[in-house]
Design a protein around this motif. Sequence first.
Motif, PDB file in Angstrom:
ATOM      1  N   SER A 131       0.805  -1.217   0.000  1.00 57.77           N
ATOM      2  CA  SER A 131       0.000   0.000   0.000  1.00 57.77           C
ATOM      3  C   SER A 131       0.842   1.272   0.000  1.00 57.77           C
ATOM      4  O   SER A 131       0.310   2.371  -0.202  1.00 57.77           O
ATOM      5  CB  SER A 131      -0.931  -0.007   1.221  1.00 57.77           C
ATOM      6  N   THR A 132       2.157   1.136   0.223  1.00 53.29           N
ATOM      7  CA  THR A 132       3.012   2.330   0.194  1.00 53.29           C
ATOM      8  C   THR A 132       3.388   2.742  -1.220  1.00 53.29           C
ATOM      9  O   THR A 132       3.952   3.826  -1.408  1.00 53.29           O
ATOM     10  CB  THR A 132       4.295   2.072   1.004  1.00 53.29           C
ATOM     11  N   ILE A 306       9.629   3.470   2.318  1.00 55.51           N
ATOM     12  CA  ILE A 306       9.481   4.025   3.667  1.00 55.51           C
ATOM     13  C   ILE A 306       9.823   5.508   3.606  1.00 55.51           C
ATOM     14  O   ILE A 306      10.998   5.915   3.634  1.00 55.51           O
ATOM     15  CB  ILE A 306      10.390   3.285   4.675  1.00 55.51           C
ATOM     16  N   ARG A 307       8.785   6.322   3.525  1.00 55.63           N
ATOM     17  CA  ARG A 307       8.961   7.765   3.363  1.00 55.63           C
ATOM     18  C   ARG A 307       8.462   8.562   4.559  1.00 55.63           C
ATOM     19  O   ARG A 307       8.640   9.771   4.617  1.00 55.63           O
ATOM     20  CB  ARG A 307       8.237   8.225   2.087  1.00 55.63           C
ATOM     21  N   ASN A 308       7.802   7.900   5.499  1.00 53.89           N
ATOM     22  CA  ASN A 308       7.348   8.597   6.695  1.00 53.89           C
ATOM     23  C   ASN A 308       7.194   7.585   7.830  1.00 53.89           C
ATOM     24  O   ASN A 308       7.454   6.386   7.656  1.00 53.89           O
ATOM     25  CB  ASN A 308       6.034   9.348   6.428  1.00 53.89           C
ATOM     26  N   GLU A 309       6.766   8.066   8.973  1.00 59.11           N
ATOM     27  CA  GLU A 309       6.667   7.192  10.147  1.00 59.11           C
ATOM     28  C   GLU A 309       5.595   6.121   9.980  1.00 59.11           C
ATOM     29  O   GLU A 309       5.758   4.995  10.475  1.00 59.11           O
ATOM     30  CB  GLU A 309       6.363   8.034  11.394  1.00 59.11           C
ATOM     31  N   SER A 310       4.500   6.453   9.319  1.00 56.90           N
ATOM     32  CA  SER A 310       3.441   5.447   9.126  1.00 56.90           C
ATOM     33  C   SER A 310       3.938   4.304   8.248  1.00 56.90           C
ATOM     34  O   SER A 310       3.612   3.137   8.498  1.00 56.90           O
ATOM     35  CB  SER A 310       2.202   6.099   8.504  1.00 56.90           C
ATOM     36  N   TYR A 314       4.258   0.431   9.369  1.00 53.44           N
ATOM     37  CA  TYR A 314       3.654  -0.602   8.520  1.00 53.44           C
ATOM     38  C   TYR A 314       4.655  -1.715   8.217  1.00 53.44           C
ATOM     39  O   TYR A 314       4.347  -2.909   8.344  1.00 53.44           O
ATOM     40  CB  TYR A 314       3.175   0.057   7.221  1.00 53.44           C
ATOM     41  N   ALA A 315       5.886  -1.328   7.854  1.00 56.83           N
ATOM     42  CA  ALA A 315       6.916  -2.329   7.558  1.00 56.83           C
ATOM     43  C   ALA A 315       7.298  -3.116   8.800  1.00 56.83           C
ATOM     44  O   ALA A 315       7.540  -4.331   8.743  1.00 56.83           O
ATOM     45  CB  ALA A 315       8.143  -1.645   6.965  1.00 56.83           C
ATOM     46  N   ARG A 316       7.333  -2.431   9.955  1.00 62.35           N
ATOM     47  CA  ARG A 316       7.688  -3.107  11.200  1.00 62.35           C
ATOM     48  C   ARG A 316       6.616  -4.128  11.595  1.00 62.35           C
ATOM     49  O   ARG A 316       6.926  -5.226  12.076  1.00 62.35           O
ATOM     50  CB  ARG A 316       7.878  -2.080  12.322  1.00 62.35           C
TER      51      ARG A 316
END
Length: 530
Positions: A131-132, A306-310, A314-316
């Motif tokens: 979804s990213t 991974i461009r922001n904290e969300s 999500y990846a974590r």
Amino acid sequence: MRGRAFIANLDMYRKVPIDLLEGTRRGSILSTIAVITMATLFFLETKAFFSKSLSTSLALDSNEDSNIRVNFNITMMDLKCEFATIDVVSVLGTQQNVTQHVQKYPIDASGVKQRFQHRNLKQHDVELFDSTIEETIEELHADGEDAVSLDENTLNIALERNKFVFVDFYANWCSHCRDLAPTWETLAEIMYEAAEYRADNHFESKGLSEHDYTAEEYAEAVKVELPVFIGKIDCVDHHDLCIRKNIRAYPTLKFFVDGEEKGDYRGHRTVMEFSHFLAEMEDKFRGEDEAKKTEEVKEVATDRTIRNESHEEYARALSATRHKIQHTWVDEDHPGCQLSGFLLVDRAPGNFHIQAQSKTTELAAHLTNVSHIINHLSFGKPFSSYFIKNGMKNTPPGFLESTRPFDGNVYVTHNEHEAHHHYLKVITTDFEPEKTKKSPARKKKYLLKEQDHQRAYQVLQSSQLSLYRSDIVPEAKFTYDLSPIAVSYTVKYRHWYDYFTSVMAIIGGTFTVVGMFESSLYAVSSKKRR
């Protein structure tokens, strides 16, 4: 006075003076025959008195249970456990996907049951796409396609020229495939970016600038440094190739090492998870003298997704669940699945069916084979082995078999778009369990409540081979209907007064018949003397 005279004259057993009686040889023989006859009849009548008879009666079914239990053990001969599901449909309008009381055991190509390891893929624990990735597939294709479209020839070339090949077998009509397409294209772009990064480092290590080598040399270096070749095959256009590769659902992601298939990817379909997976495969299969090429892949994938904290959260979260998903690297061409357990269905006409279904893939209808073996299928509470041996003596011969007529039957489909449908007429049957003397230890093993186990369900069955449309996935279907008529088996014993009546009839009847026979012989012999 008159009453006493009447009683004195009432004598049904008047005696003949013994001087008037005459013994004969014929009478002695007939008397012996009479005694033997009476003794034989007395023995048979006594035996019949202590025996029991089974009486059958029909009546309207008065069963007030709201549901009925269906016990099953069915082996799907050519269907993976991850696709095998059981659905129940009732005419009352209820429909449910059953998982609570169902166990699945994978069966290998030789028919050997494996350890219990399959979960229910109805649960939402697999990410179907990343979804990213915000770009559409058209935007990603603007600078060219990095995920290479392959056919049979180009696939063979890719397998020969690349150590690691990752291929997406898809169908252009599949919604899951369309959702995955941007993720897959991004993964391919990342592979080339990682290869370019390694190629740049290679030329820099030799002290070469971009003016010291040609574009062709750079492109060749990128190919050499490519960590994993990413390809895709449209199974609509290359139908025969996908059949040979045993593609049964879309999308199917296959990983190849040195031209040899190593299994299907079954984890989260995100760029970061793909990157971790490829790194694991490289560690497992690369040679000792070969450089590791996937380190840069993780870095590039992190920069792209991974461009922001969300995104990081999500990846974590996906990384935390990665260990729950097992990858199978040696996969037989035609694995099976044994499903066992029980269902609680409404006491109304309905059906349950075993079908191939998945939340993560679209299944190929023409490759879905629902050939099956019915190891066991019955209705009602299961009987214990002790009860079957000792408690069902008050049922007619073949009664137990009539409650499970499918057991051991094999139903094989030889053509595409076919499946066997089974029709069951379920008849409520009440019977009296055998009342036996039990020790306290065996009484616990018998049955908790004898009354609960006086009911069984006989089944009248028929089966037929049904044809399906080419766009519908076949299913093994079991349609059941409950008979409005119930059968009752009751045990009857003879009354004691019937027994004594028969004994008196035997004695008096035998004595009278033999006496009449003797009188006839005497009369005939007397006439001959005259």
